[in-house]
Design an enzyme around this catalytic site. Structure first.
Site, PDB file in Angstrom:
ATOM      1  N   ASN A   1      78.458  25.128  15.187  1.00 49.05           N
ATOM      2  CA  ASN A   1      79.929  24.778  14.704  1.00 49.05           C
ATOM      3  C   ASN A   1      80.159  23.918  13.397  1.00 49.05           C
ATOM      4  OD1 ASN A   1      81.689  26.367  16.937  1.00 49.05           O
ATOM      5  ND2 ASN A   1      80.558  24.779  18.725  1.00 49.05           N
TER       6      ASN A   1
ATOM      7  N   ASP B   1      71.553  23.421  27.144  1.00 51.20           N
ATOM      8  CA  ASP B   1      72.738  22.214  26.991  1.00 51.20           C
ATOM      9  C   ASP B   1      72.868  21.583  27.884  1.00 51.20           C
ATOM     10  OD1 ASP B   1      74.983  22.520  25.056  1.00 51.20           O
ATOM     11  OD2 ASP B   1      75.549  21.711  26.432  1.00 51.20           O
ATOM     12  N   ILE B   2      73.211  20.092  27.993  1.00 45.67           N
ATOM     13  CA  ILE B   2      73.839  18.971  29.227  1.00 45.67           C
ATOM     14  C   ILE B   2      74.995  20.278  30.247  1.00 45.67           C
ATOM     15  CG2 ILE B   2      75.014  17.532  28.415  1.00 45.67           C
ATOM     16  CD1 ILE B   2      73.466  15.445  29.561  1.00 45.67           C
TER      17      ILE B   2
ATOM     18  N   HIS C   1      73.075  22.215  14.846  1.00 45.41           N
ATOM     19  CA  HIS C   1      72.572  22.924  16.382  1.00 45.41           C
ATOM     20  C   HIS C   1      73.075  24.812  16.692  1.00 45.41           C
ATOM     21  CE1 HIS C   1      75.505  20.361  17.315  1.00 45.41           C
ATOM     22  NE2 HIS C   1      75.682  21.458  18.166  1.00 45.41           N
TER      23      HIS C   1
ATOM     24  N   HIS D   1      73.899  27.743  19.182  1.00 43.14           N
ATOM     25  CA  HIS D   1      73.684  27.268  20.475  1.00 43.14           C
ATOM     26  C   HIS D   1      73.548  29.256  20.884  1.00 43.14           C
ATOM     27  CE1 HIS D   1      76.560  24.285  21.867  1.00 43.14           C
ATOM     28  NE2 HIS D   1      76.952  24.595  20.012  1.00 43.14           N
TER      29      HIS D   1
HETATM   30  P1  5GP Z   1      78.911  21.368  19.123  1.00 42.13           P
HETATM   31  O1  5GP Z   1      80.801  21.418  19.885  1.00 42.13           O
HETATM   32  O2  5GP Z   1      78.745  20.629  18.744  1.00 42.13           O
HETATM   33  O3  5GP Z   1      78.969  22.640  18.845  1.00 42.13           O
HETATM   34  O4  5GP Z   1      78.064  21.207  20.898  1.00 42.13           O
HETATM   35  C1  5GP Z   1      77.568  20.274  21.241  1.00 42.13           C
HETATM   36  C2  5GP Z   1      77.052  20.847  22.740  1.00 42.13           C
HETATM   37  O5  5GP Z   1      76.107  19.258  23.013  1.00 42.13           O
HETATM   38  C3  5GP Z   1      77.754  20.569  23.527  1.00 42.13           C
HETATM   39  O6  5GP Z   1      77.393  22.158  24.326  1.00 42.13           O
HETATM   40  C4  5GP Z   1      77.444  19.655  25.028  1.00 42.13           C
HETATM   41  O7  5GP Z   1      77.251  20.726  26.017  1.00 42.13           O
HETATM   42  C5  5GP Z   1      75.864  19.267  24.021  1.00 42.13           C
HETATM   43  N1  5GP Z   1      75.437  17.995  24.369  1.00 42.13           N
HETATM   44  C6  5GP Z   1      76.022  16.506  24.482  1.00 42.13           C
HETATM   45  N2  5GP Z   1      75.184  15.778  24.340  1.00 42.13           N
HETATM   46  C7  5GP Z   1      74.228  16.364  24.667  1.00 42.13           C
HETATM   47  C8  5GP Z   1      73.495  15.741  25.726  1.00 42.13           C
HETATM   48  O8  5GP Z   1      72.588  14.289  25.321  1.00 42.13           O
HETATM   49  N3  5GP Z   1      72.407  16.440  25.907  1.00 42.13           N
HETATM   50  C9  5GP Z   1      71.365  17.453  26.030  1.00 42.13           C
HETATM   51  N4  5GP Z   1      70.767  18.511  26.460  1.00 42.13           N
HETATM   52  N5  5GP Z   1      73.050  18.444  25.941  1.00 42.13           N
HETATM   53  C10 5GP Z   1      74.567  17.667  24.931  1.00 42.13           C
END
Ligand code: 5GP
Length: 126
Positions: free
Chosen positions: A96, A35-36, A109, A111
């Site tokens: 999520n 995760d970034i 995705h 986590h």
């Molecule tokens: P969500 O809130 O949709 O469950 O999680 C999305 C996740 O994607 C977040 O933890 C966010 O940090 C990660 N994320 C968003 N953009 C990027 C990206 O360009 N690269 C990576 N590796 N992770 C990302």
């Protein structure tokens, strides 16, 4: 209403190689990468390569081969991180969906959080 998949989402771009990622593991149907913006000492995202928006979408429409591959890929990530109870002290899986789940990226995705005590499960706002 059937799911519609936005192929301009950031994970679709990662899968097409348009955006770099730090790959942890890749299989025929799945990709795992760091995760970034990590929310734990170890924070890896595991995605199916297919166009699925949420877990329920994937569970309903993915092929058996995709489901088996994805399920095993998540376990393999945990083993690779050294956090299974055979090698380490555990982890948390979370996915999520939609606005109530605060899903930012509309591609399924899971986590994987690990690397230290993670506290209680969730904090409900309000
Ligand atoms: P969500 O809130 O949709 O469950 O999680 C999305 C996740 O994607 C977040 O933890 C966010 O940090 C990660 N994320 C968003 N953009 C990027 C990206 O360009 N690269 C990576 N590796 N992770 C990302």
């Amino acid at each position: 209403m059937p799911y519609s998949y936005d192929d301009q989402n950031i994970f679709a771009k990662i899968l097409r190689g348009e955006i770099p990622n730090k790959t942890v593991l890749e299989t025929e149907h799945s990709l795992a990468f760091e995760d970034i913006n990590p929310q734990a000492p170890q924070h890896v995202l595991v995605i199916p390569k297919g166009h699925y928006v949420t877990y329920d979408h994937f569970a309903a429409e993915a092929t058996d081969a995709e489901i088996v591959d994805y399920t095993r890929a998540i376990g393999a990530v945990c083993r690779k991180l050294g956090v299974t109870l055979e090698d380490g002290t555990g982890y948390r899986l979370l996915t999520n969906a939609g606005p109530d789940g605060h899903q930012e990226v509309p591609h399924l995705h899971i986590h994987v959080f690990a690397g230290g005590f993670l506290g209680r499960m969730i904090k409900v706002p309000g």
